[in-house]
Enzyme design. Structure first.
Site, short mmCIF file in Angstrom:
data_model
loop_
_atom_site.label_atom_id
_atom_site.label_comp_id
_atom_site.label_asym_id
_atom_site.label_seq_id
_atom_site.Cartn_x
_atom_site.Cartn_y
_atom_site.Cartn_z
N CYS A 146 -6.75 -10.79 -5.42
CA CYS A 146 -8.13 -11.09 -5.04
C CYS A 146 -9.04 -9.91 -5.40
CB CYS A 146 -8.16 -11.43 -3.55
SG CYS A 146 -9.66 -12.25 -2.98
N THR A 147 -9.89 -9.50 -4.48
CA THR A 147 -10.82 -8.40 -4.77
C THR A 147 -10.14 -7.04 -4.80
OG1 THR A 147 -11.43 -8.30 -2.43
CG2 THR A 147 -12.84 -9.62 -3.89
#
Length: 258
Positions: A146-147
């Site tokens: 993800c981030t």
């Protein structure tokens, strides 16, 4: 034990015993009832998963579930300080067993993503970024979910590379860090493997398992954890989502985070 009280060994009783032992092991209790105080020493790969305040729960725990099944692997949760580290919702905490200044080498480093507050703070945390760079210099694999890709990028590890991240962060990753964004579940660029949002960490972890231990072992792990996703809705791909659904998804995320 008298013959009248002896239970015959059958396939059913054997499976019952196996399931009971597995359940105890999952709970961290030995069959004798003793709790496991420390991880056993193993000769396999040492996999470290970084935790920071505000990470998303499945980002570290999904890959941990997969990678901990690699033969002789050791998975360690690591943070700036030992102790519980809370997720972006604030509802759950995962225990960090080691502090970053206690870990000098890892075979695999995995950096999870999180909510805006957690990701931005991690991207600005120079102690974390220095440690990530140091570990990456010697790791066999460096990965993100993800981030977490933004954190790797902030550490300078993604410049000029192909990578993926959470769909809503794609433009930022591409414009701010000279990264070629690829809208795939996971992307390998040399020894760095990035995964898209949250649940994509499971796919990435299985792919990483295949690189580390072979496809047959990775397939067996997938069966062992019964990862056969069949969601009730076909709405998990941002490329297929309309603007209204995307807006609603982001509102739900923002409302759930602290």
């Amino acid at each position: 034990m008298t013959p009248s009280t002896t239970r015959p060994t059958t396939r059913r009783t054997l499976l019952r015993g196996t399931v009971a032992t597995a359940a105890l092991a999952t709970a961290g209790v030995a069959p004798s009832g003793r709790a496991h105080a420390e991880q056993p020493e193993r000769d396999g790969p040492h996999i470290g998963i970084l935790l920071y305040d505000g990470y998303s729960l499945l980002d570290p725990t999904g890959p941990a579930e997969v990678l901990s099944r690699l033969p002789d692997a050791r998975v360690t949760m690591i943070a700036e300080r030992r102790g519980p580290v809370r997720t972006d919702t604030g509802d759950v905490a995962v225990m960090a067993e080691r502090a970053i200044d206690e870990v000098d080498r890892l075979d695999v480093l995995l950096v999870p993503g999180g909510g805006n507050r957690g990701t931005v703070a991690a991207m600005r945390n120079q102690a974390l970024l220095r440690w990530i760079r140091h570990i990456d210099r010697h790791s066999r694999w460096t990965a993100s979910v993800c981030t977490g890709a933004l954190v790797l990028a902030a550490a300078g590890l993604l410049k000029g590379r192909r990578a993926t991240t959470y769909w809503a962060s794609a433009d930022y990753l591409r414009s701010e860090f000279e990264v070629t964004y690829v809208p795939e579940r996971y992307v390998r660029s040399g020894k760095i493997i990035t995964a898209a949002g949250v649940s994509a960490g499971l796919d990435m972890a299985l792919y990483l398992a295949s690189l580390m231990a072979g496809e047959a072992t990775a397939k067996a792990i997938q069966l062992a954890v019964e990862y056969d996703p069949r969601p009730p809705f076909h709405s998990g791909n941002a490329a297929d989502a309309d603007p209204q659904l995307k807006e609603r998804a982001l509102r739900l995320l923002a409302a759930s985070q602290v």
